[in-house]
Design an enzyme around this catalytic site. Structure first.
Site, mmCIF file in Angstrom:
data_model
loop_
_atom_site.group_PDB
_atom_site.id
_atom_site.type_symbol
_atom_site.label_atom_id
_atom_site.label_comp_id
_atom_site.label_asym_id
_atom_site.label_seq_id
_atom_site.Cartn_x
_atom_site.Cartn_y
_atom_site.Cartn_z
ATOM 1 N N TYR A 46 3.388 -55.528 30.113
ATOM 2 C CA TYR A 46 2.114 -54.991 30.577
ATOM 3 C C TYR A 46 2.113 -53.474 30.502
ATOM 4 O O TYR A 46 3.026 -52.810 30.968
ATOM 5 C CB TYR A 46 1.843 -55.427 32.021
ATOM 6 C CG TYR A 46 0.487 -54.956 32.474
ATOM 7 C CD1 TYR A 46 -0.634 -55.709 32.200
ATOM 8 C CD2 TYR A 46 0.328 -53.733 33.097
ATOM 9 C CE1 TYR A 46 -1.886 -55.267 32.569
ATOM 10 C CE2 TYR A 46 -0.914 -53.282 33.465
ATOM 11 C CZ TYR A 46 -2.032 -54.054 33.202
ATOM 12 O OH TYR A 46 -3.279 -53.601 33.553
ATOM 13 N N TRP A 104 -0.392 -49.773 28.795
ATOM 14 C CA TRP A 104 -1.354 -49.274 27.820
ATOM 15 C C TRP A 104 -0.699 -48.997 26.468
ATOM 16 O O TRP A 104 -1.388 -48.837 25.471
ATOM 17 C CB TRP A 104 -1.996 -47.997 28.336
ATOM 18 C CG TRP A 104 -3.026 -48.225 29.399
ATOM 19 C CD1 TRP A 104 -2.903 -48.997 30.513
ATOM 20 C CD2 TRP A 104 -4.337 -47.682 29.439
ATOM 21 N NE1 TRP A 104 -4.053 -48.958 31.251
ATOM 22 C CE2 TRP A 104 -4.957 -48.146 30.628
ATOM 23 C CE3 TRP A 104 -5.057 -46.826 28.619
ATOM 24 C CZ2 TRP A 104 -6.257 -47.789 30.986
ATOM 25 C CZ3 TRP A 104 -6.342 -46.473 28.981
ATOM 26 C CH2 TRP A 104 -6.936 -46.948 30.150
#
Length: 761
Positions: free
Chosen positions: A107, A109
């Site tokens: 998880y 960006w």
């Protein structure tokens, strides 16, 4: 100057082939952000991971040394050795335990590039090996991501189809921002952003006469250009405030009954609760004043103003990152439905203006191409915010969105593109949880806390050290992203790393398709171009694109209005809810039987809030930082310049500081039952009294003898690892109760700005 895309804006750079020598905002961006300065100062920072490294205990003893994870030095090894040990360990776990023992949540960006997106890379890789345990949802809007499809539409449909900023600037008369309208958050976007447009739209709206109301405990978490009226309820009481607004709309005959009858279901089930018929408590402004501290007269007046104006209700992502976070989001939809303006120009609601830069950009004709992840082979899946529960209590059962999930037993974590020691809560608990698997493998550019709590760390390139292309979510500007420098140290692309391991495990061709990275870029672009041509949309060929600064992807409708088709013809364009309409009462949710998320929106008192300060007197808001994206590049120049005495800044109202004998610039200890951290005090009247604000993202720097004490100022040593509700199992990271006191002892040194210890074996 060559251009490069980042999450916080496009940049123009100069390099000497080894490092960035000059960086400035892209000339096409009307509102660039200083956060881009983190980029140039990070590449060759001492905390960069330069060579493959293996934790000493794991190298010598394997999984039997897991209790020392996070405390031991590392041994730098050759790439050949690293690929060999990773391949053998993956082979062992798949052979002995199967894919349900491997967590590949990854998880985060990651980078702005579409091909080298780390989550896509690792999921494709693990799919080729046989599958993995995945994470469901996200930390950003996990509660609303589960709730919204039941009551109106998916979060993606709502945010991607948001009424465009052009329409807001021309049509909205009253903009009510629950949770603020953040300048810092609207500077960033997943996948990148070319042009920042929100500020100019807000300026145009104000010049036309639009009024902005900021409902938040933090006054300056809204654009100054909005000239907003500040209403500061107790944090966590938003649902009570919104219920009382609904009460006024109903009791004064201001609700749009025709809209409610045609486009909604369940108002008849909600009204008895609102009026107090079911529990003896009318949700009127006097009731709400006791909970929110907002005068009842102002609540009533705001409801009337909303009913007499073309009103946009904005719900920030931050509102649902708290216990019972589903309730204010549901109530925001209910208020918009009662006003009857959903689907009208400049009216209705949105979930996320000010939460990301792409919300308010009109939809493109197509998203840019990305790496296909192959047939999905998810052996199991857990809500992403329940990772500690999974690792600590395998075999236990939890509720989630109407079904039961059994926590798998994880033998190996493989992480690429993210930092769970940023996103997750109660970090001492997470640190203990990370000691449970036999092996933790991480790809990283820097020695973050996640890397320091791994067994095998493989150095990954930064985005400007590799060829890629990128366009942010809903952003029409599509950038070629040429490699601008050679990699630092021995860093390799995630794709190259996975290709080498895949080859050793016998799935090399399946993973690479016989292509190198540039081969994939051309292949993906050519397929995308051909599909657009078939749809009657012309874009340039790959060579022309690759030689350009950027190209524009056409948009469908510049004057986009959320749910306009549903409003015009609800029978022809029904919603994807159970009824096809807006669900003020959801029979589906009611059937789940969750006490903490019943069938209609409800006031449920949080465990930790200023309405109950029997243990700790201050409400901590752990919001997103101004000087970095989450924890990315915390060692960068812009992020470091914000520190106070090397610690993350804690903002406090001067009155609260005076009561405690504190002054601006003090090093303070922030603490509660779960942990403590050091921070540098900054006094500010932009906060409601009783509220302190410590942004997330300071790299977790635990004391060697006490992992619940962070020397650097990470607020997630303080936040509770509890779910928003049984419906979503989402994070509650934004709110917690604390106390603050002056730090009197010697100020401890920091380890986060340098690599860990290395030894030879």
């Amino acid at each position: 100057m060559p251009t490069h895309l980042t999450h916080w804006g496009a940049v123009e750079v100069e390099t000497d082939g080894k490092a960035l020598t000059s960086l400035r905002p892209w000339s096409g961006d009307p509102d660039p952000r200083d956060i881009i300065r983190n980029l140039e100062s990070a590449q060759h920072h001492p905390a960069r991971v330069l060579r493959p490294a293996v934790r000493r205990g794991w190298l010598e003893s394997g999984a039997s040394s897991r209790a020392s994870r996070g405390d031991e030095p590392f041994v730098e090894v050759s790439w050949d050795h690293a690929i060999d040990v990773v391949s053998k360990e993956l082979n062992r776990v798949y052979s002995e335990h199967g894919p349900s023992a491997i967590y590949g949540g990854s998880y985060g960006w990651a980078s702005a590039g579409r091909f080298h997106h780390a989550q896509s890379q690792i999921h494709r890789f693990l799919n080729k090996l046989g599958g993995y345990v995945a994470g469901l949802g996200d930390y950003s809007y996990g509660a609303s991501g589960v709730l919204l499809p039941h009551i109106i539409a998916s979060a993606g449909e709502i945010m991607g189809g948001a009424t465009s900023w052009d329409v807001v600037s021309e049509e909205t008369e009253l903009f009510v921002a629950f949770g603020g309208l953040s300048e810092k958050n609207s500077g960033i976007a997943p996948g990148g952003i070319g042009r920042h447009v929100a500020r100019s739209a807000i300026e145009q709206a104000v010049a036309r006469g639009c009024r902005f109301v900021d409902i938040s405990p933090i006054a300056d978490d809204t654009y100054a250009e909005a000239k907003a009226e500040w209403i500061a309820p107790r944090p966590g009481s938003d649902a009570a405030l919104m219920l009382s607004l609904a009460f006024v709309l109903d009791s004064e005959g201001l609700a749009d009954q025709d809209f409610l009858a045609r486009y909604c279901v369940g108002m008849d089930r909600f009204l008895p609760y609102l009026k107090g018929d079911t529990d003896g408590v009318p949700k009127d402004p006097t009731w709400a004043e006791r909970l929110t501290s907002i005068p009842a007269s102002r609540i009533s007046r705001l409801a009337r103003e909303m009913a007499s104006s073309r009103t946009m209700i904005n719900l920030s992502w931050s509102m649902q990152r708290q216990q019972h976070g589903e309730q204010p989001i549901w109530l925001g939809v209910v208020l918009a439905a009662m006003l009857g303006q959903i689907g009208l120009p400049g009216g209705g609601f949105q979930h996320g203006y000010g939460s990301a830069a792409d919300i308010g950009l009109p939809l493109r004709v197509a998203s840019p191409p990305s790496l296909p992840q192959g047939p999905e082979r998810v052996a199991a899946a857990i809500p992403v915010a329940r990772i500690s529960d999974m690792l600590l209590s395998p075999g236990t059962e939890i509720d989630f969105d109407g079904r039961k999930i059994v926590m798998p037993k994880i033998e190996l974590i493989y992480w690429a593109g993210g930092n769970p020691f940023h996103h997750h809560q109660h970090l001492a608990r997470l640190r203990n949880a990370f000691k449970k698997p036999a092996t933790v493998i991480v790809h990283e550019q820097f020695w973050t806390s996640t890397a320091r709590h791994a067994d095998i760390v493989l150095p990954a390139t930064m985005s400007f050290e590799r060829d890629d292309f990128g366009a942010g979510r809903n952003d029409p500007t599509f950038f070629p992203m040429h490699a601008l420098t050679e990699p630092a140290g021995e860093a390799r692309d995630d794709y190259v790393i996975f290709a080498a391991i895949a080859e050793q495990l016998g799935v090399g061709e399946a993973f690479t398709g016989g292509r190198d990275a540039m081969g994939w870029l051309r292949h993906l672009y050519d397929g995308w171009q051909a599909k657009l041509n078939d749809d009657g949309v012309t874009v340039v060929d790959f060579d022309t694109f690759w030689a350009s600064e950027s190209i524009q992807i056409p948009v469908i409708n510049q004057d986009q209005i959320l749910f306009s088709e549903f409003r015009r013809t609800p029978d022809a364009h029904p919603l994807r809810t159970a009824s096809g309409k807006i669900e003020i009462f959801s029979q589906t949710i009611a059937s789940f039987g969750y006490d903490d998320c019943p069938g209609h929106p409800t006031w449920i008192e949080p465990d930790e809030w200023l309405g109950n300060t029997t243990t700790f007197p201050l409400q901590l808001i752990a919001n997103q930082p101004k000087t970095r994206l989450h924890s990315q590049l915390d060692i960068g120049k812009t992020s470091q310049a914000s520190k106070v005495g090397g610690r993350e800044p804690l903002r406090m109202h001067p009155h609260d500081a005076a009561v405690r004998g504190l002054k601006d610039g003090d090093i303070v200890r922030v603490w509660n039952r779960r942990g403590s951290c050091l921070a540098g005090l900054v006094l500010s009247t932009a906060l409601r009294q009783g509220v302190v604000q410590l942004s997330s993202g300071a790299w977790y720097d635990p004391d060697p003898d006490d992992p619940s004490f962070c020397r650097h100022g990470n607020p997630n040593v303080l936040t509770a690892d509890k779910p928003s509700s049984s419906l979503s199992q989402a994070t509650t990271a934004t709110h917690t109760l604390v106390e603050v006191e002056k730090w009197h002892g010697p100020t401890p040194g920091l380890a986060v700005n340098r690599p860990p210890s290395f030894v030879s074996v």
